[in-house]
Write an enzyme that holds these catalytic residues in place. Structure first.
Site, PDB file in Angstrom:
ATOM      1  N   CYS A 105      41.742  32.763  34.105  1.00 20.94           N
ATOM      2  CA  CYS A 105      39.941  32.491  34.601  1.00 20.94           C
ATOM      3  C   CYS A 105      39.229  32.032  33.363  1.00 20.94           C
ATOM      4  O   CYS A 105      38.810  31.452  33.440  1.00 20.94           O
ATOM      5  CB  CYS A 105      39.484  33.764  35.221  1.00 20.94           C
ATOM      6  SG  CYS A 105      40.266  34.475  36.773  1.00 20.94           S
ATOM      7  N   HIS A 131      31.323  32.978  35.031  1.00 23.55           N
ATOM      8  CA  HIS A 131      32.699  32.985  36.118  1.00 23.55           C
ATOM      9  C   HIS A 131      32.425  33.669  37.381  1.00 23.55           C
ATOM     10  O   HIS A 131      32.197  34.787  37.593  1.00 23.55           O
ATOM     11  CB  HIS A 131      34.031  33.168  34.809  1.00 23.55           C
ATOM     12  CG  HIS A 131      35.313  33.016  36.095  1.00 23.55           C
ATOM     13  ND1 HIS A 131      35.663  32.292  36.652  1.00 23.55           N
ATOM     14  CD2 HIS A 131      36.395  34.530  36.056  1.00 23.55           C
ATOM     15  CE1 HIS A 131      36.849  32.898  37.501  1.00 23.55           C
ATOM     16  NE2 HIS A 131      37.082  33.733  36.760  1.00 23.55           N
ATOM     17  N   ASN A 183      36.507  33.096  44.461  1.00 21.34           N
ATOM     18  CA  ASN A 183      37.272  32.922  42.778  1.00 21.34           C
ATOM     19  C   ASN A 183      38.214  31.608  42.564  1.00 21.34           C
ATOM     20  O   ASN A 183      38.666  31.258  43.198  1.00 21.34           O
ATOM     21  CB  ASN A 183      37.660  33.868  41.910  1.00 21.34           C
ATOM     22  CG  ASN A 183      38.385  33.598  41.284  1.00 21.34           C
ATOM     23  OD1 ASN A 183      38.124  33.014  40.177  1.00 21.34           O
ATOM     24  ND2 ASN A 183      38.433  35.495  40.244  1.00 21.34           N
TER      25      ASN A 183
HETATM   26  O1  UT7 Z   1      38.792  36.251  37.812  1.00 20.71           O
HETATM   27  C1  UT7 Z   1      39.859  36.935  37.317  1.00 20.71           C
HETATM   28  C2  UT7 Z   1      39.166  38.340  37.255  1.00 20.71           C
HETATM   29  N1  UT7 Z   1      38.854  39.059  38.710  1.00 20.71           N
HETATM   30  C3  UT7 Z   1      38.055  39.655  38.540  1.00 20.71           C
HETATM   31  O2  UT7 Z   1      37.582  39.580  37.930  1.00 20.71           O
HETATM   32  C4  UT7 Z   1      38.447  41.052  39.910  1.00 20.71           C
HETATM   33  C5  UT7 Z   1      38.030  42.742  39.374  1.00 20.71           C
HETATM   34  N2  UT7 Z   1      37.702  43.396  40.931  1.00 20.71           N
HETATM   35  C6  UT7 Z   1      36.856  43.167  41.445  1.00 20.71           C
HETATM   36  O3  UT7 Z   1      36.008  42.518  41.748  1.00 20.71           O
HETATM   37  C7  UT7 Z   1      37.036  43.831  42.568  1.00 20.71           C
HETATM   38  O4  UT7 Z   1      38.123  45.019  41.528  1.00 20.71           O
HETATM   39  C8  UT7 Z   1      37.778  44.083  44.021  1.00 20.71           C
HETATM   40  C9  UT7 Z   1      36.860  42.819  44.795  1.00 20.71           C
HETATM   41  C10 UT7 Z   1      39.216  43.052  43.638  1.00 20.71           C
HETATM   42  C11 UT7 Z   1      37.909  44.989  44.963  1.00 20.71           C
HETATM   43  O5  UT7 Z   1      36.693  46.068  44.532  1.00 20.71           O
HETATM   44  P1  UT7 Z   1      36.488  47.112  43.917  1.00 20.71           P
HETATM   45  O6  UT7 Z   1      35.209  48.466  44.479  1.00 20.71           O
HETATM   46  O7  UT7 Z   1      37.238  47.629  42.748  1.00 20.71           O
HETATM   47  O8  UT7 Z   1      37.200  48.651  45.224  1.00 20.71           O
HETATM   48  P2  UT7 Z   1      38.592  48.987  44.706  1.00 20.71           P
HETATM   49  O9  UT7 Z   1      39.653  48.681  44.594  1.00 20.71           O
HETATM   50  O10 UT7 Z   1      38.626  50.539  43.684  1.00 20.71           O
HETATM   51  O11 UT7 Z   1      38.797  49.741  46.225  1.00 20.71           O
HETATM   52  C12 UT7 Z   1      37.842  50.569  46.723  1.00 20.71           C
HETATM   53  C13 UT7 Z   1      38.431  50.959  48.263  1.00 20.71           C
HETATM   54  C14 UT7 Z   1      39.747  51.502  48.711  1.00 20.71           C
HETATM   55  O12 UT7 Z   1      40.163  52.485  49.095  1.00 20.71           O
HETATM   56  P3  UT7 Z   1      40.030  53.963  49.021  1.00 20.71           P
HETATM   57  O13 UT7 Z   1      41.670  54.013  48.170  1.00 20.71           O
HETATM   58  O14 UT7 Z   1      38.687  54.202  47.962  1.00 20.71           O
HETATM   59  O15 UT7 Z   1      40.267  54.536  50.548  1.00 20.71           O
HETATM   60  C15 UT7 Z   1      40.385  49.847  48.801  1.00 20.71           C
HETATM   61  O16 UT7 Z   1      41.997  50.124  48.865  1.00 20.71           O
HETATM   62  O17 UT7 Z   1      38.135  49.832  48.958  1.00 20.71           O
HETATM   63  C16 UT7 Z   1      39.777  49.334  49.728  1.00 20.71           C
HETATM   64  N3  UT7 Z   1      39.945  48.155  49.650  1.00 20.71           N
HETATM   65  C17 UT7 Z   1      39.586  47.285  50.285  1.00 20.71           C
HETATM   66  N4  UT7 Z   1      38.989  47.609  51.819  1.00 20.71           N
HETATM   67  C18 UT7 Z   1      38.395  46.350  52.681  1.00 20.71           C
HETATM   68  C19 UT7 Z   1      40.475  47.217  48.667  1.00 20.71           C
HETATM   69  N5  UT7 Z   1      40.442  45.893  49.288  1.00 20.71           N
HETATM   70  C20 UT7 Z   1      39.870  45.377  50.484  1.00 20.71           C
HETATM   71  C21 UT7 Z   1      39.914  44.804  51.401  1.00 20.71           C
HETATM   72  N6  UT7 Z   1      38.830  45.308  52.402  1.00 20.71           N
HETATM   73  N7  UT7 Z   1      39.612  43.500  51.307  1.00 20.71           N
END
Ligand code: UT7
Length: 331
Positions: A116, A256, A286
């Protein structure tokens, strides 16, 4: 003679027509518009359809847009760099094919990949060739067909990424405009948290790996998020401090577009007025190497000669950093 600096003198872009909305994703994986919007700020992304069309297709279109807008003779381009994490193929660079297709027959070419941060690092490379006095026309393209490495059954990644490309031309400037300073860093211990593993020399593609979905990008979102928030903000603060800049003297933040919350956190760290924060993640998601030039393309009409623009990025590797650039033209 005054010092030569490297200025961006033209911008071009291309995104494919097909729009993948949050509503369509709701029918593909267990997710919903509200979750995606509040967690990422993304509403839709563009996807390149059509057999055999790869990253070069996007790169060529973006370069042609720049060439037409600028009225540039492609034969005057001396170097074409394609910043990408999704080259057309493992060997035979995407940049070489792109250059031939746009008529840049006098250029040498190469791809560069820093995930990225590819475009951010590419700015440093392109500017160095200009500052050295060796070349006068360097075309830097950021292009990624992220849909080629995304598993559309994995809700943790498929909601985030999209396809697109943007291009900028770097030329010498004697008014002190263009790239002023950069703070770029890497930490390879972060690679386990964000990678597209198979297809590389340590992990050849095998039937077994493909059966496990090894060809797709994987990320441990929460760890990447925490590192992105800390490092993008930290790099931005460092580049401001080093150059005696503050929230009032910064005109634009071009960060970014990985997650709106990461961008907001970076802007908040320097108390920047939200009106100065470039944002188009809602439209494109992204696009990896294309996010920064797509921002420049969308905001080109608002950018004024002499504006202080701070670029910031964070991504797989880990690779991150910030660049301070003075905008060089009114459009
Ligand atoms: O460009 C390169 C670098 N990449 C980034 O900078 C991405 C960085 N990361 C992020 O933007 C975020 O971590 C995400 C958007 C990928 C995820 O958001 P988050 O707030 O960190 O969510 P999480 O992974 O901690 O997941 C929270 C909950 C989980 O459920 P439980 O375990 O709390 O029951 C996930 O299973 O949300 C669930 N979840 C979803 N729910 C609905 C994960 N993806 C989804 C989804 N829809 N698409």
């Amino acid at each position: 003679m005054s010092k030569i600096s490297a200025a961006i003198t033209a911008v071009g872009a291309y995104v494919p027509d097909y729009v993948l909305t949050n509503q369509i994703l709701e029918t593909m994986v267990d997710t919903n518009d509200e979750w995606i919007t509040t967690r990422t700020g993304i509403k839709e992304r563009r996807i390149l359809k059509g057999e055999g069309k790869g990253t070069s297709y996007l790169a060529i279109k973006a370069a042609q847009d720049l060439i037409n807008k600028k009225g540039l003779n492609p034969e005057d381009i001396e170097l074409v760099i394609v910043a990408t994490a999704t080259p057309d193929m493992k060997a035979a660079s995407t940049a070489s094919y792109t250059a031939s297709q746009i008529g840049a027959i006098n250029a040498f070419t190469f791809d560069m990949d820093a995930a990225c941060s590819s475009f951010l690092y590419g700015m440093s490379v392109a500017a160095s060739y200009i500052e050295s006095g060796r070349y006068k026309n360097v075309l830097l393209i950021g292009a990624d067909k992220m849909s080629s490495i995304i598993n559309y059954k994995d809700r943790a990644t498929c909601i985030i990424f999209g396809d697109g490309a943007g291009a900028v031309l770097f030329e010498p400037n004697e008014e002190g405009l263009g790239l002023q300073d950069e703070y770029l860093r890497s930490d390879g211990s972060g690679r386990e948290f964000l990678q597209a593993t198979y297809g590389g020399s340590s992990f050849p593609v095998t039937e077994e790996a493909m059966a496990k979905g090894g060809q797709y990008a994987f990320q441990e979102g929460r760890t990447v998020f925490k590192n992105a928030v800390f490092n993008m903000a930290d790099a931005t603060v460092k580049i401001l401090d080093r150059n005696g800049l503050d929230k009032d003297s910064v005109d634009w933040l071009a960060a970014h577009q990985a997650n709106k919350r990461i961008i907001d956190a970076t802007a908040e760290r320097i108390n920047l007025d939200p009106a100065k924060v470039m944002m188009n993640i809602q439209k494109y998601g992204n696009t990896t190497s294309a996010t920064l030039p797509l921002l420049l393309n969308d905001y080109e009409s608002q950018l004024k000669k002499g504006d202080n623009v701070i670029f910031a990025a964070f991504g797989g590797g880990f690779n991150w950093g910030a660049i301070y650039l003075k905008w060089a033209y009114n459009s």
